[in-house]
Design a protein around this motif. Structure first.
Motif, short mmCIF file in Angstrom:
data_model
loop_
_atom_site.label_atom_id
_atom_site.label_comp_id
_atom_site.label_asym_id
_atom_site.label_seq_id
_atom_site.Cartn_x
_atom_site.Cartn_y
_atom_site.Cartn_z
N ARG A 183 25.67 -25.30 35.29
CA ARG A 183 26.42 -24.23 34.23
C ARG A 183 28.02 -23.88 35.89
NH1 ARG A 183 22.40 -25.55 31.70
NH2 ARG A 183 20.74 -24.46 31.15
N THR A 184 28.79 -24.76 35.53
CA THR A 184 29.89 -25.04 35.93
C THR A 184 31.29 -24.69 34.99
OG1 THR A 184 30.02 -27.25 37.02
CG2 THR A 184 29.14 -25.72 38.61
N VAL A 185 30.62 -25.57 34.29
CA VAL A 185 31.26 -25.49 32.49
C VAL A 185 30.79 -24.81 31.09
CG1 VAL A 185 32.51 -26.96 31.52
CG2 VAL A 185 32.82 -27.84 33.74
N ILE A 186 32.32 -23.99 30.88
CA ILE A 186 31.61 -23.52 29.33
C ILE A 186 31.97 -24.17 28.27
CG2 ILE A 186 32.99 -21.90 29.77
CD1 ILE A 186 31.22 -19.98 28.19
N TYR A 187 31.90 -24.70 26.87
CA TYR A 187 32.45 -24.73 25.93
C TYR A 187 32.05 -23.40 25.23
CZ TYR A 187 32.81 -29.70 27.41
OH TYR A 187 33.05 -30.54 28.50
N PHE A 188 33.10 -22.99 24.27
CA PHE A 188 32.83 -21.45 23.82
C PHE A 188 33.31 -21.78 22.17
CE2 PHE A 188 35.98 -20.77 26.58
CZ PHE A 188 36.71 -19.31 25.73
N THR A 189 33.29 -20.76 21.05
CA THR A 189 33.72 -21.13 19.99
C THR A 189 34.83 -19.91 19.92
OG1 THR A 189 32.23 -21.24 19.29
CG2 THR A 189 34.00 -20.43 17.52
N ARG A 190 35.71 -19.69 19.43
CA ARG A 190 36.64 -18.84 20.38
C ARG A 190 37.90 -18.52 18.79
NH1 ARG A 190 40.42 -17.97 24.67
NH2 ARG A 190 39.30 -17.14 25.84
N ASN A 191 38.26 -17.43 17.76
CA ASN A 191 39.50 -17.69 16.80
C ASN A 191 40.29 -18.13 17.75
OD1 ASN A 191 38.26 -14.80 15.53
ND2 ASN A 191 39.10 -15.88 14.36
N ASN A 192 41.33 -19.23 16.99
CA ASN A 192 42.62 -19.41 17.42
C ASN A 192 43.69 -18.42 18.10
OD1 ASN A 192 45.29 -20.90 17.86
ND2 ASN A 192 45.30 -21.69 15.38
N TYR A 193 43.52 -18.57 19.24
CA TYR A 193 43.99 -17.51 19.90
C TYR A 193 43.79 -17.62 22.01
CZ TYR A 193 45.46 -12.76 21.85
OH TYR A 193 45.76 -11.73 22.81
N PHE A 194 44.81 -18.08 22.09
CA PHE A 194 45.13 -18.93 23.55
C PHE A 194 46.60 -18.43 24.30
CE2 PHE A 194 46.31 -21.94 26.12
CZ PHE A 194 45.13 -22.38 26.69
N ALA A 195 45.86 -17.95 26.05
CA ALA A 195 47.50 -17.45 26.47
C ALA A 195 47.64 -15.85 25.40
CB ALA A 195 47.89 -18.46 27.35
N LYS A 196 46.84 -15.53 25.02
CA LYS A 196 47.21 -14.10 24.31
C LYS A 196 48.16 -14.17 23.35
CE LYS A 196 46.46 -10.34 28.60
NZ LYS A 196 47.50 -9.92 29.08
N LYS A 197 47.78 -15.79 22.29
CA LYS A 197 49.19 -16.09 21.82
C LYS A 197 48.33 -16.30 19.93
CE LYS A 197 53.26 -17.38 24.01
NZ LYS A 197 53.85 -18.81 24.41
N GLU A 198 48.20 -15.97 19.23
CA GLU A 198 47.29 -15.86 17.52
C GLU A 198 47.79 -17.04 17.55
OE1 GLU A 198 45.76 -13.84 13.85
OE2 GLU A 198 46.50 -12.62 15.18
N GLY A 199 47.29 -18.18 16.62
CA GLY A 199 47.69 -19.07 15.90
C GLY A 199 46.92 -18.97 14.53
#
Length: 637
Positions: free
Chosen positions: A233-249
């Motif tokens: 429980r030290t690494v998580i993989y998760f689904t997110r929209n294309n949004y990283f570092a407050k930038k939308e792709g």
């Protein structure tokens, strides 16, 4: 008088032009919302247009599709019923109409329209899979393998994707609206708030309560969830929209697709977030599921080169990171949508599909690994599956209980979380080349509700096992019932003492070079082992697999582990509790002859090293741990 008439005509013309302009504006706006996947909002405008008397083909088709996308099957049935009456109907409309009817439990009508689609379908195996099977009604009446219960944690919106985080905690995805919360951004597709990850309490009686947002660092203004974790429980993989570092792709078609991200626990904060290399702006990846040892990641994608809408892929962990994604193939994936994989530590894959024969839209299935591919595709049946969507299953360590989600009728909200518990381990429904069966020892045994075969073909067998007879088929095609005492004599029992430390080499369990599947000539000794374990129910064993020295030491460790897992699965498929069998791969560590690296040996000599050994590690409550565990060297995060 003439002037009055002229004025009236002018007023009527002005009114007509105004209404016409308003209708055209509304139509353009509805079409724009439809193109932007804002189906919930588009429905409102299309319905207004239809009520105004305009039911042209665009309105009818788009309304049908909108209702299908938001999972409103009753309205989808109504509008697709009109679509199929239009001239020059697209063939796929027949399929969608049949699916809507099935989701509303109108199975006979659904089959009629599926037959029509089958006659004109090109390169689509779904109607064949759906039609070549036993009656849905049989599956509904005879497949009560699980008990299902509703939970108080559900909201009026979507709740799904449970992950068993700790003994007393779960992670889930939810679009719930908190009391007193400032209005959240809403997702145009279904007009609900975007999903966030939540953590909730899990009581000893498996009830879920007190959901709170999981992480301020991970949750954003877009979708997050579902998620999976490594065993520490030290690494998580998760689904997110294309949004990283407050930038939308976005893609070249201006679509904000889904991606899989990874983050690590640093102290008590989730950080070091990054996205996986196989993500792309041009397609979606999501629904990650990590194997127990952390060496294999399953996920869903609509990337080019797949079989249908969304397919299930996996990639293996290598020394330098994750390997190239591999499609699970036609045994699992169809021209429809396969999604929400969950890989149990026993090796069983659970997933949802709307392309296989089932009770409704998405049904939940399981599949077993034979060393090279997943086979024995099994529909979990009613009441886990329903005429609606059933998905995102997770099972506990012993596969006796778990959670899943459904948008079935009488729920609290949109997608609700349900608890399931095994009611009778001997009842199941199988979809494979061996046919359909309900192995309950008696009664109507038509069983299967998903038809077809695991390679896209038809149902080649089946029939009923009425009155409790033993239905022994081919153990390699999944149609096999093991009777541990059938035709038993002295040669049918393994020559092994039920004492801690006693061991034996299964002399006939050999493997082809670089393969991990169980060969046909292995069944005799493995069946002897099954009988031994039935005769001594307090015995636990270590089942170790060994390779020859060809290939690298690291590769052979992995190969031998897959071989050990295959042999263990052979036992558990015949009723042996998986907790009684420790499967361990030792690679080339313990060669039985001098055929080490650089030594010239015959194929027969090399084959002697490719063997399976059995050692008793617990008997009469006396225990011994397995000798080594090389897996941690290669499989830890």
């Amino acid at each position: 008088m003439i002037n009055k008439v002229v004025k009236i005509v002018i007023v009527l013309l002005f009114t007509f032009v105004t209404f016409s302009a308003e209708a055209q504006f509304k139509m353009k706006r509805a079409n724009r919302l439809y193109r932007n996947f804002a189906y919930a909002q588009a429905i409102v405008l299309y319905e207004e247009i239809a009520l105004g008397g305009n039911t042209n083909s665009t309105v009818v088709k788009n309304l049908a599709d909108c209702y299908r996308q938001v999972k409103d099957t009753e309205n989808a049935e109504h509008w697709y019923g009109l679509v199929v009456q239009l001239p020059a109907v697209e063939p796929l409309a027949y399929y969608y109409y049949a699916e809507a009817l099935k989701s509303n439990a109108k199975y006979d009508e659904s089959d009629e329209w599926m037959q029509k689609y089958f006659k004109i379908a090109v390169n689509d195996s779904r109607p064949q899979r759906q039609l070549d099977s036993v009656s849905i009604a049989v599956a509904v009446n005879d497949s009560n393998m699980y008990l299902v219960a509703t939970l108080g944690i559900n909201s009026e919106n979507a709740d799904f994707g449970v992950f068993l985080y700790r003994d007393d905690k779960v992670i889930l995805a939810s679009s719930r609206e908190e009391e007193g919360e400032v209005t959240r951004r809403r997702y145009g597709w279904n007009d609900q708030p975007f999903l966030d990850l939540y953590i909730a309490d899990r009581s000893p009686d498996n009830k879920l309560s007190n959901p709170v947002r999981f992480s301020e660092e991970l949750n954003t203004k877009y979708h997050e969830g579902p998620a999976t974790f490594n065993k520490e429980r030290t690494v998580i993989y998760f689904t997110r929209n294309n949004y990283f570092a407050k930038k939308e792709g976005k893609s070249t078609e201006d679509i904000n697709n889904l991606k899989i991200y990874r983050a690590m626990l640093v102290g008590e904060i989730w950080g070091n977030e990054d996205e996986l290399f196989f993500n792309s702006d041009e397609f979606s990846c999501g629904h990650p599921a990590l194997s127990y040892e952390g060496d294999c990641l399953y996920f869903v994608s609509d990337m080019p080169g797949g079989y249908g809408g969304t397919d299930i892929y996996f990639c293996e962990k290598q020394m330098s990171g994750w390997g190239k994604p591999i499609n699970l193939g036609r045994e699992i994936n169809t021209e429809g949508n396969e999604m929400f994989p969950f890989i149990h530590q026993s090796g069983t894959l659970y997933f949802s599909s709307d392309g296989l024969r089932g009770l409704g839209a998405l049904d939940i299935y399981s599949a077993t690994w034979d060393g090279e591919r997943f086979t024995n595709i099994t529909n979990l049946g009613f009441p886990v599956n329903s005429p609606k969507d059933d998905f995102s299953i997770v099972m506990d360590t012993k596969e006796f209980s778990g959670y899943f989600a459904s948008n079935r009728k009488d729920g609290v909200g949109d997608d609700d979380i349900y608890y399931l518990e095994l009611a009778d381990e001997s009842t199941f429904i199988v979809q494979n080349s061996g046919g359909n069966r309900n192995n309950d020892g008696g009664g109507n045994n038509g069983g299967g509700n998903n038809g077809g075969s695991n390679n896209g073909g038809g149902n080649n067998g089946g029939g009923n096992n009425n009155g409790g007879g033993n239905n022994n088929g081919n153990p390699n095609d999944g149609n096999y019932d093991f009777d541990p005492y059938d035709n038993m004599d002295n040669d049918s029992i393994l020559d092994l003492r039920p004492e801690v430390g006693a061991s034996v080499v299964l002399k006939n369990i050999y493997y082809d070079l670089d393969k991990s599947n169980i060969r046909n000539d292995a069944s005799i000794d493995l069946d002897k082992l099954v009988r031994f374990l039935y005769m001594y129910p307090d015995v636990k064993i270590e089942l170790s697999s060994h390779t020859d020295s060809r290939a690298s030491w690291e590769y052979n460790i992995r190969l031998s582990q897959r071989r050990a897992n295959s042999a263990k699965k052979y036992l558990t498929n015949r009723g042996i509790d998986p907790v009684r069998v420790v499967s361990q791969g030792y690679g080339e560590t313990f060669l039985v002859n001098g055929c080490s690296d650089g030594i010239s040996c015959s194929e027969a000599e090399h084959q002697l090293n490719r063997r399976t050994e059995i050692e008793v590690i617990e008997a009469n409550k006396k225990t011994r741990k397995a000798k080594y565990d090389y897996r941690s060297v290669y499989y830890d995060e």
